[in-house]
Motif scaffolding. Structure first.
Motif, PDB file in Angstrom:
ATOM      1  N   ILE A   1       0.842  -1.208   0.000  1.00 55.79           N
ATOM      2  CA  ILE A   1       0.000   0.000   0.000  1.00 55.79           C
ATOM      3  C   ILE A   1       0.874   1.254   0.000  1.00 55.79           C
ATOM      4  O   ILE A   1       0.577   2.235  -0.698  1.00 55.79           O
ATOM      5  CB  ILE A   1      -0.940   0.011   1.229  1.00 55.79           C
ATOM      6  N   LEU A   2       1.972   1.214   0.748  1.00 60.22           N
ATOM      7  CA  LEU A   2       2.850   2.387   0.819  1.00 60.22           C
ATOM      8  C   LEU A   2       3.550   2.655  -0.515  1.00 60.22           C
ATOM      9  O   LEU A   2       3.910   3.799  -0.808  1.00 60.22           O
ATOM     10  CB  LEU A   2       3.891   2.192   1.925  1.00 60.22           C
ATOM     11  N   ILE A   3       3.741   1.617  -1.313  1.00 63.71           N
ATOM     12  CA  ILE A   3       4.332   1.820  -2.640  1.00 63.71           C
ATOM     13  C   ILE A   3       3.431   2.729  -3.474  1.00 63.71           C
ATOM     14  O   ILE A   3       3.902   3.686  -4.110  1.00 63.71           O
ATOM     15  CB  ILE A   3       4.541   0.457  -3.328  1.00 63.71           C
ATOM     16  N   PHE A   4       2.141   2.441  -3.466  1.00 63.80           N
ATOM     17  CA  PHE A   4       1.213   3.261  -4.258  1.00 63.80           C
ATOM     18  C   PHE A   4       1.101   4.681  -3.676  1.00 63.80           C
ATOM     19  O   PHE A   4       1.086   5.663  -4.421  1.00 63.80           O
ATOM     20  CB  PHE A   4      -0.169   2.595  -4.300  1.00 63.80           C
ATOM     21  N   ALA A   5       1.000   4.773  -2.351  1.00 61.69           N
ATOM     22  CA  ALA A   5       0.900   6.105  -1.732  1.00 61.69           C
ATOM     23  C   ALA A   5       2.176   6.904  -1.966  1.00 61.69           C
ATOM     24  O   ALA A   5       2.124   8.108  -2.262  1.00 61.69           O
ATOM     25  CB  ALA A   5       0.623   5.961  -0.238  1.00 61.69           C
ATOM     26  N   GLY A   6       3.329   6.226  -1.860  1.00 64.27           N
ATOM     27  CA  GLY A   6       4.603   6.932  -2.025  1.00 64.27           C
ATOM     28  C   GLY A   6       4.827   7.415  -3.440  1.00 64.27           C
ATOM     29  O   GLY A   6       5.243   8.562  -3.661  1.00 64.27           O
ATOM     30  N   VAL A   7       4.530   6.565  -4.433  1.00 68.44           N
ATOM     31  CA  VAL A   7       4.759   6.990  -5.816  1.00 68.44           C
ATOM     32  C   VAL A   7       3.742   8.058  -6.230  1.00 68.44           C
ATOM     33  O   VAL A   7       4.039   8.903  -7.089  1.00 68.44           O
ATOM     34  CB  VAL A   7       4.718   5.762  -6.762  1.00 68.44           C
ATOM     35  N   ALA A   8       2.548   8.031  -5.610  1.00 60.60           N
ATOM     36  CA  ALA A   8       1.554   9.081  -5.895  1.00 60.60           C
ATOM     37  C   ALA A   8       2.090  10.444  -5.475  1.00 60.60           C
ATOM     38  O   ALA A   8       2.002  11.427  -6.233  1.00 60.60           O
ATOM     39  CB  ALA A   8       0.251   8.767  -5.166  1.00 60.60           C
ATOM     40  N   VAL A   9       2.651  10.509  -4.272  1.00 57.09           N
ATOM     41  CA  VAL A   9       3.210  11.780  -3.793  1.00 57.09           C
ATOM     42  C   VAL A   9       4.456  12.147  -4.600  1.00 57.09           C
ATOM     43  O   VAL A   9       4.678  13.322  -4.923  1.00 57.09           O
ATOM     44  CB  VAL A   9       3.538  11.683  -2.292  1.00 57.09           C
ATOM     45  N   ALA A  10       5.261  11.139  -4.950  1.00 55.48           N
ATOM     46  CA  ALA A  10       6.521  11.406  -5.652  1.00 55.48           C
ATOM     47  C   ALA A  10       6.284  12.052  -7.014  1.00 55.48           C
ATOM     48  O   ALA A  10       6.984  12.994  -7.398  1.00 55.48           O
ATOM     49  CB  ALA A  10       7.304  10.106  -5.819  1.00 55.48           C
ATOM     50  N   ILE A  11       5.305  11.560  -7.763  1.00 52.52           N
ATOM     51  CA  ILE A  11       5.093  12.112  -9.102  1.00 52.52           C
ATOM     52  C   ILE A  11       4.569  13.553  -9.016  1.00 52.52           C
ATOM     53  O   ILE A  11       4.849  14.384  -9.881  1.00 52.52           O
ATOM     54  CB  ILE A  11       4.158  11.205  -9.924  1.00 52.52           C
ATOM     55  N   ALA A  12       3.811  13.850  -7.949  1.00 54.90           N
ATOM     56  CA  ALA A  12       3.372  15.246  -7.758  1.00 54.90           C
ATOM     57  C   ALA A  12       4.569  16.125  -7.417  1.00 54.90           C
ATOM     58  O   ALA A  12       4.707  17.240  -7.941  1.00 54.90           O
ATOM     59  CB  ALA A  12       2.323  15.311  -6.648  1.00 54.90           C
TER      60      ALA A  12
ATOM     61  N   SER B   1       8.035   9.101   0.014  1.00 59.64           N
ATOM     62  CA  SER B   1       8.507   9.809  -1.180  1.00 59.64           C
ATOM     63  C   SER B   1       9.777  10.594  -0.887  1.00 59.64           C
ATOM     64  O   SER B   1      10.726  10.590  -1.681  1.00 59.64           O
ATOM     65  CB  SER B   1       7.407  10.750  -1.693  1.00 59.64           C
ATOM     66  N   ILE B   2       9.817  11.268   0.268  1.00 59.98           N
ATOM     67  CA  ILE B   2      11.017  12.033   0.637  1.00 59.98           C
ATOM     68  C   ILE B   2      12.195  11.091   0.857  1.00 59.98           C
ATOM     69  O   ILE B   2      13.321  11.357   0.412  1.00 59.98           O
ATOM     70  CB  ILE B   2      10.745  12.879   1.898  1.00 59.98           C
ATOM     71  N   LEU B   3      11.942   9.964   1.552  1.00 57.44           N
ATOM     72  CA  LEU B   3      13.009   8.985   1.755  1.00 57.44           C
ATOM     73  C   LEU B   3      13.580   8.514   0.428  1.00 57.44           C
ATOM     74  O   LEU B   3      14.780   8.265   0.299  1.00 57.44           O
ATOM     75  CB  LEU B   3      12.474   7.782   2.524  1.00 57.44           C
ATOM     76  N   ALA B   4      12.726   8.376  -0.573  1.00 58.55           N
ATOM     77  CA  ALA B   4      13.149   7.867  -1.876  1.00 58.55           C
ATOM     78  C   ALA B   4      13.696   8.958  -2.781  1.00 58.55           C
ATOM     79  O   ALA B   4      14.079   8.673  -3.918  1.00 58.55           O
ATOM     80  CB  ALA B   4      11.974   7.179  -2.566  1.00 58.55           C
ATOM     81  N   GLY B   5      13.744  10.190  -2.313  1.00 60.16           N
ATOM     82  CA  GLY B   5      14.203  11.282  -3.162  1.00 60.16           C
ATOM     83  C   GLY B   5      13.299  11.491  -4.367  1.00 60.16           C
ATOM     84  O   GLY B   5      13.742  11.925  -5.433  1.00 60.16           O
ATOM     85  N   ASN B   6      12.006  11.155  -4.213  1.00 60.95           N
ATOM     86  CA  ASN B   6      11.004  11.290  -5.288  1.00 60.95           C
ATOM     87  C   ASN B   6      11.347  10.443  -6.504  1.00 60.95           C
ATOM     88  O   ASN B   6      10.882  10.733  -7.607  1.00 60.95           O
ATOM     89  CB  ASN B   6      10.817  12.749  -5.704  1.00 60.95           C
ATOM     90  N   ASN B   7      12.170   9.438  -6.316  1.00 56.56           N
ATOM     91  CA  ASN B   7      12.499   8.514  -7.402  1.00 56.56           C
ATOM     92  C   ASN B   7      11.575   7.306  -7.321  1.00 56.56           C
ATOM     93  O   ASN B   7      11.556   6.615  -6.303  1.00 56.56           O
ATOM     94  CB  ASN B   7      13.960   8.070  -7.264  1.00 56.56           C
TER      95      ASN B   7
END
Length: 417
Positions: free
Chosen positions: A117-128, A342-348
């Motif tokens: 679930i966090l994968i989808f939430a994280g990539v949603a924020v990252a692309i924004a 998203s921040i942890l991943a550097g929006n990647n």
């Protein structure tokens, strides 16, 4: 050199760190957070009262053992695979893996389901973020996607059966979740693009709108009449993700995780190898330059926010189709956790998978610490927040550096001359 110049130099140095250096920084931050956390556990254990201390050090008694806490926090999330009889420092070399350890255990399933679930939430924020937008409304978009998925499949599910029916229902459910989340996110996207409404304020307010509307609809129109809780009727098993290799009671499907990983790869490809991705990236880095170069700023903002909401909506659909089997009010804060991921991943998008796994381990391991030790849950929450804070801060300041420090100043000194 003024203080401002020193800060700019520090931010510039952070902004040009390589991927390998960022991994080393994250590992160092994780180690430092554990050192600070050990001090907190010892201090709390010194103040607490207990019948038998967990450890003695320098003549003092401590109620909590930091090693046991971190062991439960990290290894407990994977089902505690290490054999307690394996003590190489004491000359006891038993089998490293605990006898009877099941690699497909329920705790690992919990960790992976949270990660999914966090994968989808994280990539949603990252692309924004990549589009230069702060989508703090992923939680509301996830709730809307989850509710729409449950309500759409309830009347369809009884009419289709078998493996083909499952495939059809999953496709319809995910599409409905994406459409609902995307449409809900398009509202603040349009307000920002055409009326310059601050997206932070509008998305925060829409989070309340989403949760309140979901509560009203479920409580007054779609409530399961046989349940005291505010939840819809359960979907039949053939409408849910098949459990495949884990037990159905684990509420996890490896297929959903693979789908999430495929989505991350797809978003990475979209951002780096398509015209839409180019528009999103350039608008996020230099919006004025992107517009001067022919990028339609309004359309890109709307596209970025809608795509972000669609991904959050899919996360809501997976939450219903994998973990719950129906919609229940009080959805956990996956959307807000997605901001940190998203921040942890550097929006990647590719980094979101690893950041989601770390976050999933911390969430799942916290439960193991609560159950398996006498450490207060408040202290466990502090430790989890401490680890996230330490690991996220370098990446957070690197993102700030890329935004506030001029591009020519971010280059190494030798390349400027």
């Amino acid at each position: 050199m003024t203080l401002r110049d020193r800060v700019y130099d520090l931010l510039a140095r952070l902004s040009r760190t390589s991927g390998f250096e960022r991994v080393l920084i994250s590992l160092a931050a994780l180690t430092l957070s554990m050192i600070v956390g050990t001090g907190l556990i010892l201090f709390a254990g010194l103040l607490a009262e207990c019948s038998s201390p967990a450890m003695r050090l320098f003549g003092l008694s401590f109620c909590y053992d930091p090693l046991a806490v971190f062991d439960k926090l990290f290894l407990g999330a994977f089902g505690d695979p290490i054999n307690p009889a394996f003590k190489p420092l004491q000359g006891e070399f038993a089998s490293i893996i605990r006898p009877g350890f099941d690699p497909l255990n329920g705790q690992l399933a919990t960790t992976l389901s949270e990660t999914t679930i966090l994968i989808f939430a994280g990539v949603a924020v990252a692309i924004a973020f990549r589009a230069g937008i702060f989508n703090i409304g992923a939680q509301g978009q996830l709730v809307v996607g989850a509710l729409a998925t449950a309500l759409a499949l309830l009347p369809i599910a009884p009419h289709v059966t078998g493996a083909l029916g499952t495939l059809l229902l999953l496709i319809v459910g995910l599409l409905v979740g994406a459409l609902a989340g995307g449409a809900f996110a398009a509202i603040p996207g349009a307000l920002l693009a055409y009326f310059e409404a601050n997206e932070v304020i509008t998305t925060i307010m829409l989070n309340f709108v989403a949760t309140s509307t979901a509560l009203y609809l479920v409580a007054n129109h779609f409530k399961d009449p046989e349940s005291f809780a505010n939840q819809t009727v359960a979907l039949p098993d053939h409408a849910l993700f098949p459990s495949v290799i884990f037990e159905p009671r684990d509420d996890f499907s490896i297929l959903a995780l693979f789908f999430g990983i495929a989505m991350l790869l797809g978003i990475w490809y979209l951002l780096n190898h398509t015209a839409i991705g180019y528009d999103i990236r350039t608008s996020g880095i230099q919006p004025d330059a992107a517009e001067y170069g022919g990028v339609n700023a309004e359309r890109t903002i709307l596209t970025g926010m809608t795509l972000s909401g669609a991904l959050a909506g899919i996360g809501g659909a997976v939450y219903v189709l994998m973990m719950l089997g129906n919609f229940q009010v009080g959805v956990p804060d996956y959307g807000f956790d997605g901001i940190t991921v998203s921040i942890l991943a550097g929006n990647n998008p590719l980094g979101v998978g690893f950041a989601g796994l770390l976050f999933g381990v911390l969430k799942s391991g916290s439960v193991v610490v609560d159950v398996g030790t006498d450490v207060p849950p408040q202290l466990v929450g502090v430790l989890r927040g401490l680890i996230i804070l330490f690991v996220a801060m370098p990446e957070f300041f690197r993102m700030i550096g890329k935004r506030v420090v001029p591009a020519d100043r971010r280059e190494p000194r030798g390349e400027q001359e």
